[in-house]
Design a protein around this motif. Structure first.
Motif, mmCIF file in Angstrom:
data_model
loop_
_atom_site.group_PDB
_atom_site.id
_atom_site.type_symbol
_atom_site.label_atom_id
_atom_site.label_comp_id
_atom_site.label_asym_id
_atom_site.label_seq_id
_atom_site.Cartn_x
_atom_site.Cartn_y
_atom_site.Cartn_z
ATOM 1 N N GLU A 191 162.269 41.586 -51.332
ATOM 2 C CA GLU A 191 163.133 40.514 -51.809
ATOM 3 C C GLU A 191 164.565 40.584 -51.307
ATOM 4 O OE1 GLU A 191 163.016 40.556 -56.032
ATOM 5 O OE2 GLU A 191 161.046 39.580 -56.164
ATOM 6 N N ARG A 192 165.078 41.790 -50.990
ATOM 7 C CA ARG A 192 166.519 41.944 -50.822
ATOM 8 C C ARG A 192 166.924 42.305 -49.386
ATOM 9 N NH1 ARG A 192 168.582 41.547 -55.841
ATOM 10 N NH2 ARG A 192 170.671 42.146 -55.153
ATOM 11 N N ASP A 228 178.321 53.283 -45.675
ATOM 12 C CA ASP A 228 178.312 53.412 -47.142
ATOM 13 C C ASP A 228 178.148 52.080 -47.854
ATOM 14 O OD1 ASP A 228 180.727 52.278 -46.576
ATOM 15 O OD2 ASP A 228 181.965 53.844 -47.488
ATOM 16 N N ASN A 229 177.781 51.037 -47.096
ATOM 17 C CA ASN A 229 177.561 49.727 -47.706
ATOM 18 C C ASN A 229 176.138 49.666 -48.258
ATOM 19 O OD1 ASN A 229 177.486 47.039 -48.471
ATOM 20 N ND2 ASN A 229 177.501 46.228 -46.378
ATOM 21 N N LEU A 230 175.990 50.028 -49.502
ATOM 22 C CA LEU A 230 174.669 50.060 -50.138
ATOM 23 C C LEU A 230 174.373 48.796 -50.931
ATOM 24 C CD1 LEU A 230 174.713 53.770 -51.401
ATOM 25 C CD2 LEU A 230 173.659 52.843 -49.317
ATOM 26 N N LEU A 231 175.266 47.824 -50.856
ATOM 27 C CA LEU A 231 175.085 46.588 -51.612
ATOM 28 C C LEU A 231 173.959 45.751 -50.984
ATOM 29 C CD1 LEU A 231 176.736 45.805 -54.095
ATOM 30 C CD2 LEU A 231 177.973 44.185 -52.671
ATOM 31 N N THR A 232 173.172 45.097 -51.807
ATOM 32 C CA THR A 232 172.100 44.221 -51.319
ATOM 33 C C THR A 232 172.194 42.863 -51.996
ATOM 34 O OG1 THR A 232 170.527 44.958 -53.020
ATOM 35 C CG2 THR A 232 170.545 46.188 -50.926
ATOM 36 N N ILE A 233 171.481 41.879 -51.433
ATOM 37 C CA ILE A 233 171.455 40.530 -51.983
ATOM 38 C C ILE A 233 170.055 39.963 -51.795
ATOM 39 C CG2 ILE A 233 172.263 39.559 -49.795
ATOM 40 C CD1 ILE A 233 173.669 37.343 -51.394
ATOM 41 N N ARG A 234 169.626 39.176 -52.751
ATOM 42 C CA ARG A 234 168.303 38.550 -52.638
ATOM 43 C C ARG A 234 168.286 37.606 -51.437
ATOM 44 N NH1 ARG A 234 164.580 37.422 -56.557
ATOM 45 N NH2 ARG A 234 164.770 35.211 -56.029
ATOM 46 N N ARG A 235 167.205 37.685 -50.660
ATOM 47 C CA ARG A 235 167.096 36.847 -49.450
ATOM 48 C C ARG A 235 167.155 35.366 -49.792
ATOM 49 N NH1 ARG A 235 162.795 34.463 -47.295
ATOM 50 N NH2 ARG A 235 161.337 35.726 -48.523
ATOM 51 N N GLU A 236 166.469 34.958 -50.853
ATOM 52 C CA GLU A 236 166.468 33.540 -51.238
ATOM 53 C C GLU A 236 167.867 33.065 -51.614
ATOM 54 O OE1 GLU A 236 163.595 32.967 -54.271
ATOM 55 O OE2 GLU A 236 161.871 33.305 -52.947
ATOM 56 N N ASP A 237 168.639 33.942 -52.312
ATOM 57 C CA ASP A 237 170.007 33.579 -52.678
ATOM 58 C C ASP A 237 170.877 33.455 -51.435
ATOM 59 O OD1 ASP A 237 169.223 33.650 -55.303
ATOM 60 O OD2 ASP A 237 170.012 35.672 -55.680
ATOM 61 N N LEU A 238 170.701 34.381 -50.498
ATOM 62 C CA LEU A 238 171.478 34.344 -49.255
ATOM 63 C C LEU A 238 171.208 33.066 -48.477
ATOM 64 C CD1 LEU A 238 173.238 35.740 -47.047
ATOM 65 C CD2 LEU A 238 171.121 36.670 -46.136
ATOM 66 N N GLU A 239 169.930 32.709 -48.338
ATOM 67 C CA GLU A 239 169.581 31.492 -47.595
ATOM 68 C C GLU A 239 170.172 30.261 -48.261
ATOM 69 O OE1 GLU A 239 165.346 31.492 -47.227
ATOM 70 O OE2 GLU A 239 165.313 33.078 -45.699
ATOM 71 N N ALA A 240 170.092 30.201 -49.583
ATOM 72 C CA ALA A 240 170.634 29.041 -50.305
ATOM 73 C C ALA A 240 172.146 28.947 -50.133
ATOM 74 C CB ALA A 240 170.269 29.136 -51.787
ATOM 75 N N LEU A 241 172.848 30.098 -50.214
ATOM 76 C CA LEU A 241 174.299 30.103 -50.067
ATOM 77 C C LEU A 241 174.725 29.672 -48.653
ATOM 78 C CD1 LEU A 241 175.224 33.389 -51.975
ATOM 79 C CD2 LEU A 241 175.999 31.082 -52.554
ATOM 80 N N VAL A 242 174.002 30.171 -47.643
ATOM 81 C CA VAL A 242 174.352 29.828 -46.259
ATOM 82 C C VAL A 242 174.104 28.351 -45.999
ATOM 83 C CG1 VAL A 242 173.769 30.204 -43.842
ATOM 84 C CG2 VAL A 242 174.020 32.156 -45.370
ATOM 85 N N LEU A 243 172.970 27.830 -46.450
ATOM 86 C CA LEU A 243 172.679 26.410 -46.246
ATOM 87 C C LEU A 243 173.704 25.547 -46.980
ATOM 88 C CD1 LEU A 243 168.776 26.386 -46.554
ATOM 89 C CD2 LEU A 243 170.113 25.942 -44.504
ATOM 90 N N ASP A 244 174.083 25.996 -48.182
ATOM 91 C CA ASP A 244 175.098 25.259 -48.930
ATOM 92 C C ASP A 244 176.438 25.301 -48.192
ATOM 93 O OD1 ASP A 244 175.781 23.837 -51.438
ATOM 94 O OD2 ASP A 244 177.157 25.513 -51.699
ATOM 95 N N GLY A 245 176.758 26.462 -47.612
ATOM 96 C CA GLY A 245 177.994 26.592 -46.867
ATOM 97 C C GLY A 245 178.003 25.759 -45.606
#
Length: 552
Positions: free
Chosen positions: A331-332, A345-362
């Protein structure tokens, strides 16, 4: 009593299957006359003597190793083989087993026969090939098929007034032509050859061989002109002698080699056109783009040119270390270096579906911000108008010069009609004619260029983005929509922001100006052609409008 094996071959150039029985009968009579016992017979039907990969002769050599006979009897040496190397090989193999070769034409065969007859057989094959090619070229020069038939066409069988068969004519098979058009349209829309093969097989459409479709049948080789997508007959262009075929001495199989373009024979046959030129050009452009991806100067190679698994695969980067951002689980999305190497040291992750929605919205709301777009359009139009004015000025200058040359030529012709000796104006006429031809060639494909800028570019762009979002959820349109969306993006950076322990991912989106312009102006590519290139875009990319970066 000596035992004898009889070998007979029916050659494709003889076109008489009864020849096998004739050879066996004559050889049997000779064996009876000599008092030899016939141990068995071996034959090859309709196979050229230029190849040793024949079941009959291979069976003969296999049984020779088992010493099942003492003599090999054939009508002549060229029945065993017409190739110098192959006949020498057969002779050496049989001599090693103490087996003699006897033919009705030459008697008992020795080294002298092998040398002379082998050479004669090779010369016969070369002469036969030359005559065959000469005949095929004559048919091609007359606009007829040079051999074989392409998918999408039927062979026309008819006779002339004298009752002679007329060969080489073809006509379009409308059912198969529909399949060809479907392949071209689907490929231009983004489908891969593999997906096309699956689609056609699922629809139970027979392939060119009557069997199933495969990716290579569709894609072939672009430079060799093989495959459905590369056969120029579909645009009414017959290309003959593109390839030549020679026998691999190691395997005995034919391999193809590309001839020099100067040896190609090309004829236009507009009556056989199936694909319109625009669609053909779209397919060639897509093939060229894939080729450039694989072989370009900074190419990532074939592995990274494959179809993306997810919408933004390969475009996502870590904003901390610059390494790729990957699917860390089902998922992430996260930094590849942090996960696989431990060097970030960048261990932060994001849900793929959320990323796609944010990019398309942007893409829809930020990439073409109205305030910035207004400034950009002003500078873009000014720069493009300058380039267009320079282009059109050159075009008009050449057009005016061509008109003047044509008037001058008319005056010289009239002078000759009025009695001026031709030798006095000949050199001037030749000079004008040469200049006229040069200008005509230069102006052939050149047109006046308008500035192709939509007055409501930002609004039109956002409308297209919404259509793309809808298309992404439609399986029949998804592949093409993915290609278009990816053409708008250069890079997606994921960077953690905020206090330690409360960090959240910040998304920085870098867009491709050329792709944005293409979408905003409703064109297949940005409004740059006939001498305008990406430099035109670079001139205005950073002035007032900065389409490359914003944060979400």
């Amino acid at each position: 009593m000596n035992t004898v094996a009889i070998y007979a071959r029916y050659s494709t150039d003889m076109q008489r299957e009864a020849s096998i029985e004739d050879q066996i009968r004559l050889c049997t009579e000779r064996a009876e006359k000599e008092g030899w016992q016939v141990a068995g017979g071996y034959s090859d039907h309709g196979i050229s003597g230029a190849s040793l990969l024949r079941p009959g002769v291979q069976g003969l050599l296999s049984d020779a190793r088992a010493r099942k006979f003492d003599i090999v009897l054939a009508e002549s040496i060229d029945r065993l083989s017409r190739d110098q190397e192959d006949i020498a090989h057969i002779y050496k193999r049989l001599s090693f087993e103490d087996i003699r070769i006897v033919t009705l034409s030459e008697g008992e065969v020795n080294e002298l026969h092998i040398g002379l007859k082998g050479t004669m057989g090779a010369l016969f094959l070369k002469d036969l090939a030359d005559k065959t090619r000469r005949g095929m070229r004559g048919r091609v020069e007359a606009g007829k098929s040079g051999g074989g038939n392409a998918y999408g066409y039927d062979v026309v069988r008819r006779v002339d007034a004298n009752g002679e068969a007329v060969r080489g004519d073809r006509t379009i098979n409308e059912v198969e032509a529909g399949v060809v058009r479907r392949i071209f349209n689907e490929y231009a829309a983004g489908k891969s050859p593999r997906a096309l093969a699956h689609m056609l097989n699922n629809d139970k459409i027979p392939g060119p061989s009557g069997k199933g479709w495969g990716p290579s049948t569709i894609n072939g080789n672009r430079h060799r002109g093989t495959g459905i997508l590369n056969n120029e007959i579909y645009v009414g262009r017959l290309v003959w002698n593109r390839l030549r075929y020679i026998k691999d001495p190691e395997t005995g199989k034919r391999v193809s080699r590309l001839n020099d373009k100067s040896e190609w024979v090309i004829h236009d046959l507009p009556e056989l056109r199936i694909i319109d030129q625009d669609l053909w050009d779209q397919v060639k452009a897509r093939q060229g783009a894939l080729k450039a991806c694989i072989t370009g100067q900074n190419s990532p190679g074939m592995w990274d040119c494959r179809r993306p698994r997810y919408l933004f695969s390969g475009l996502m980067k870590c904003g901390v270390c610059g390494d790729g951002a990957i699917q860390v689980n089902s998922e992430r999305i996260g930094c590849a270096a942090a996960r696989n190497k431990g060097t970030c040291d960048n261990l932060l992750t994001i849900r793929r579906e959320d990323l796609e929605a944010l990019v398309l919205d942007g893409l829809g709301k930020h990439m073409m911000d109205p305030a910035l777009t207004e400034v950009f359009c002003q500078h873009y139009a000014q720069t493009m108008n300058r380039l267009v004015a320079e282009h059109n000025a050159t075009f008009h200058t050449k057009r005016i010069e061509l008109d003047k040359i044509e008037r001058d030529l008319d005056k010289l012709v009239q002078a000759i009609l009025d009695g001026v000796p031709g030798n006095q104006v000949k050199s001037k006429m030749n000079e004008l004619e040469s200049r006229k031809e040069l200008l005509q060639r230069q102006l052939l494909d050149v047109k006046e260029m308008p500035v192709l800028l939509h007055p409501n570019m930002a609004g039109y762009y956002r409308e297209k983005i919404e259509q793309l979002r809808e298309a992404l959820s439609d399986e029949t349109m998804r592949e093409r929509a993915v290609e278009v969306v990816r053409s708008l993006i250069d890079r997606i950076e994921l960077t953690p922001i905020g206090e330690e322990g409360k960090k959240i991912p910040s998304i920085s989106l870098q867009g491709r100006l050329a792709g944005i312009l293409a979408l905003a102006t409703d064109t297949q590519k940005p409004p740059l052609k006939d001498g305008f290139d990406d430099e035109s875009v670079k001139l205005v990319a950073g002035v007032g409008f900065e389409p490359t970066t914003f944060r979400l």
